[in-house]
Design a protein around this motif. Structure first.
Motif, PDB file in Angstrom:
ATOM      1  N   SER A 122      -1.315   5.519 -13.479  1.00  0.00           N
ATOM      2  CA  SER A 122      -0.629   4.219 -13.563  1.00  0.00           C
ATOM      3  C   SER A 122       0.384   4.020 -12.444  1.00  0.00           C
ATOM      4  O   SER A 122       0.825   2.889 -12.193  1.00  0.00           O
ATOM      5  CB  SER A 122       0.050   4.072 -14.926  1.00  0.00           C
ATOM      6  N   ILE A 123       0.768   5.100 -11.751  1.00  0.00           N
ATOM      7  CA  ILE A 123       1.678   4.970 -10.608  1.00  0.00           C
ATOM      8  C   ILE A 123       0.960   4.301  -9.432  1.00  0.00           C
ATOM      9  O   ILE A 123       1.592   3.610  -8.612  1.00  0.00           O
ATOM     10  CB  ILE A 123       2.214   6.358 -10.197  1.00  0.00           C
ATOM     11  N   ILE A 124      -0.349   4.466  -9.347  1.00  0.00           N
ATOM     12  CA  ILE A 124      -1.114   4.005  -8.180  1.00  0.00           C
ATOM     13  C   ILE A 124      -0.990   2.488  -7.974  1.00  0.00           C
ATOM     14  O   ILE A 124      -0.637   2.046  -6.864  1.00  0.00           O
ATOM     15  CB  ILE A 124      -2.588   4.444  -8.299  1.00  0.00           C
ATOM     16  N   PRO A 125      -1.280   1.634  -8.969  1.00  0.00           N
ATOM     17  CA  PRO A 125      -1.129   0.184  -8.718  1.00  0.00           C
ATOM     18  C   PRO A 125       0.311  -0.227  -8.406  1.00  0.00           C
ATOM     19  O   PRO A 125       0.529  -1.184  -7.666  1.00  0.00           O
ATOM     20  CB  PRO A 125      -1.627  -0.455 -10.026  1.00  0.00           C
ATOM     21  N   VAL A 126       1.272   0.507  -8.970  1.00  0.00           N
ATOM     22  CA  VAL A 126       2.681   0.195  -8.679  1.00  0.00           C
ATOM     23  C   VAL A 126       2.964   0.414  -7.196  1.00  0.00           C
ATOM     24  O   VAL A 126       3.577  -0.431  -6.525  1.00  0.00           O
ATOM     25  CB  VAL A 126       3.619   1.071  -9.539  1.00  0.00           C
ATOM     26  N   ALA A 127       2.519   1.558  -6.665  1.00  0.00           N
ATOM     27  CA  ALA A 127       2.762   1.877  -5.254  1.00  0.00           C
ATOM     28  C   ALA A 127       2.023   0.928  -4.323  1.00  0.00           C
ATOM     29  O   ALA A 127       2.494   0.641  -3.212  1.00  0.00           O
ATOM     30  CB  ALA A 127       2.353   3.316  -4.977  1.00  0.00           C
ATOM     31  N   LEU A 128       0.870   0.426  -4.758  1.00  0.00           N
ATOM     32  CA  LEU A 128       0.070  -0.456  -3.903  1.00  0.00           C
ATOM     33  C   LEU A 128       0.560  -1.902  -3.914  1.00  0.00           C
ATOM     34  O   LEU A 128       0.517  -2.584  -2.889  1.00  0.00           O
ATOM     35  CB  LEU A 128      -1.405  -0.405  -4.335  1.00  0.00           C
ATOM     36  N   TRP A 129       1.035  -2.379  -5.047  1.00  0.00           N
ATOM     37  CA  TRP A 129       1.271  -3.812  -5.190  1.00  0.00           C
ATOM     38  C   TRP A 129       2.718  -4.205  -5.496  1.00  0.00           C
ATOM     39  O   TRP A 129       3.036  -5.393  -5.568  1.00  0.00           O
ATOM     40  CB  TRP A 129       0.358  -4.377  -6.294  1.00  0.00           C
ATOM     41  N   MET A 130       3.599  -3.224  -5.673  1.00  0.00           N
ATOM     42  CA  MET A 130       5.007  -3.542  -5.905  1.00  0.00           C
ATOM     43  C   MET A 130       5.852  -2.942  -4.786  1.00  0.00           C
ATOM     44  O   MET A 130       5.396  -2.037  -4.065  1.00  0.00           O
ATOM     45  CB  MET A 130       5.467  -3.012  -7.268  1.00  0.00           C
ATOM     46  N   GLN A 131       7.070  -3.414  -4.640  1.00  0.00           N
ATOM     47  CA  GLN A 131       7.924  -2.954  -3.545  1.00  0.00           C
ATOM     48  C   GLN A 131       9.366  -2.757  -4.020  1.00  0.00           C
ATOM     49  O   GLN A 131       9.775  -3.278  -5.055  1.00  0.00           O
ATOM     50  CB  GLN A 131       7.909  -3.968  -2.391  1.00  0.00           C
ATOM     51  N   GLY A 132      10.110  -1.997  -3.212  1.00  0.00           N
ATOM     52  CA  GLY A 132      11.551  -1.857  -3.386  1.00  0.00           C
ATOM     53  C   GLY A 132      11.985  -1.369  -4.751  1.00  0.00           C
ATOM     54  O   GLY A 132      11.349  -0.523  -5.379  1.00  0.00           O
ATOM     55  N   THR A 200       0.813   6.241   2.489  1.00  0.00           N
ATOM     56  CA  THR A 200       0.869   5.976   1.049  1.00  0.00           C
ATOM     57  C   THR A 200      -0.477   6.164   0.366  1.00  0.00           C
ATOM     58  O   THR A 200      -0.577   6.793  -0.695  1.00  0.00           O
ATOM     59  CB  THR A 200       1.379   4.540   0.808  1.00  0.00           C
ATOM     60  N   VAL A 201      -1.541   5.655   0.962  1.00  0.00           N
ATOM     61  CA  VAL A 201      -2.866   5.736   0.334  1.00  0.00           C
ATOM     62  C   VAL A 201      -3.310   7.179   0.170  1.00  0.00           C
ATOM     63  O   VAL A 201      -3.844   7.574  -0.877  1.00  0.00           O
ATOM     64  CB  VAL A 201      -3.901   4.935   1.158  1.00  0.00           C
TER      65      VAL A 201
END
Length: 432
Positions: A122-132, A200-201
């Protein structure tokens, strides 16, 4: 065919455990003893997979590196270890009483291990699509859930291990599992170091791999042949809290130990800040892969040395490691005044040195508290000290995270100061 397979498993078990008679057990019933060779190997592999996952998704190394590459503020990196550690310690007071009501507990172990895998994914979509800060707070929330699952896993694994593996073999399981994880960390780290820039990826693929090994661990736990066991044991969380207060008031040797242990949190909490500084040095090759390899190497090389030293003089090891931690934190804070071309190498050396030192801290404090207590008092000392440390981890972690907003150097100087106090405080501890 099945008989041949069982014979091979027993041969492997006897080689690993130095047990010439797989049917002889001292602390577990006869039915569990007959299943011990298979259960021993399943537990070893399951714990090994779990520890591999911990390295691939380390809150001291991999997640801070991910935060730096994703532009998440350093404040959140400073919270990762305190949330991860305290979140798995504090709930055990309440979880233990509930889990031990059930005669079979391996399914808590299976479910909680799978939950840890889902948290990492569940961390993966956060790192890809959210910021700061939004991404930072979301990941901290996920790590809190991860720690809660880890708390269930910690309680259940101790119970299942105690029911399925005889007393003289339980330490071997942890030792072999740590070796497997350490070697894997070296291999994976060196593989990543050659020709791969860890953006990041790429780091997110490490989380996928960690979730995969957690899932494999859950599968192996599910295959363990666990017989029904006792359903009594844990006391209420309110009783444990009152017990902690009474011990800190009335037991001076224990109080000195807890204060020293609290001041020695630097060996764990300073690591993510060194990792962040290393990532910011933008070395062309001295990156996350090398740090993973160094982490594995530290685990593989230092445990036996520190274990022997702790058996000889655990109080002395706590003093030495506190002094070493002080120098490491001061050195990391002063690297900016050295030529920039040397930064990555120096951070790598300090990371390795701190990883080795932390192994010494862990083994010495465990040895000391066991030697300090007598009889049933050992369980009380361990439970109470872990509870207090869960609270103090959060306090010290939040303070250091706030200081890092001024500068990572300020946070490292804070760690150096409390480590020096730990060295002084350790000399007031009772000789054991």
């Amino acid at each position: 065919m099945a008989k041949t397979g069982n014979k091979r498993l027993k041969t492997i078990y006897q080689m690993l455990s130095n047990d010439d008679d797989a049917r002889a057990c001292l602390q577990i019933p006869e039915n569990a003893c007959r299943a011990q060779p298979v259960n021993y190997l399943l537990f070893l592999l399951a714990v090994g997979c779990s520890q591999i996952s911990d390295k691939l998704a380390s809150t001291k190394l991999v997640l801070p590196w991910l935060f730096s590459t994703a532009g998440i503020p350093s404040f959140f990196s400073g919270l990762l270890v305190p949330i991860r550690e305290s979140g798995s310690m504090l709930p055990q007071l309440y979880i233990g009483a509930w889990v031990r009501q059930f005669p079979r507990r391996k399914w808590f172990l299976v479910t909680s291990t799978l939950a840890q895998a889902l948290c990492l994914l569940s961390i993966i979509p956060v790192a890809l699509w959210m910021q700061g800060s939004a991404a930072g707070w979301t990941v901290i929330g996920i790590i809190s859930l991860f720690s809660l699952a880890r708390s269930f896993s910690s309680v259940a694994s101790k119970d299942v291990l105690g029911k399925t593996v005889d007393k003289q073999k339980r330490g071997q399981v942890s030792g072999y599992a740590a070796t497997i994880a350490g070697i894997t960390g070296i291999v994976v780290g060196l593989s990543l170091a050659w020709g791969l820039t860890m953006d990041t990826v790429h780091i997110l693929w490490l989380l996928v791999a960690a979730a995969g090994t957690f899932s494999l661990s859950a599968l192996l736990y599910g295959m363990i042949n666990e017989y029904k066991g006792a359903t009594d044991g844990a006391r209420s969380g309110r009783y444990a809290f009152k017990q902690a207060i009474d011990l800190m008031k009335n037991d001076a040797p224990f109080r000195h130990f807890v204060i020293t242990r609290a001041l020695m949190l630097s060996s764990a909490l300073a690591t993510p800040y060194i990792v962040m500084l290393a990532e910011q040095s933008h070395s062309s090759w001295f990156g996350l892969g090398i740090f993973l390899a160094l982490s594995g190497l530290a685990s593989a090389l230092s445990s036996v040395f520190w274990g022997n030293q702790s058996d000889h003089n655990s109080r002395g090891v706590l003093t030495y490691t506190a002094v070493i931690t002080t120098f490491i934190c001061l050195s990391a804070a002063g690297i900016n005044w050295l030529p920039e071309s040397s930064h990555a190498y120096l951070y790598g050396f300090l990371f390795f040195a701190l990883s080795v030192t932390h192994q010494g801290v862990r083994l010495a404090r465990k040895t000391y508290v066991v030697d300090l207590a007598e009889g049933n008092q050992r369980t009380t000392y361990v439970t109470v000290s872990n509870t207090i440390m869960g609270v103090l981890l959060l306090v010290v972690g939040i303070i250091s995270a706030l200081l890092s907003q001024l500068s990572i150097t300020v946070a490292l100087l804070f760690f150096a100061a409390i480590s020096l106090l730990a060295a002084v405080m350790s000399r007031t501890m009772k000789k054991v």
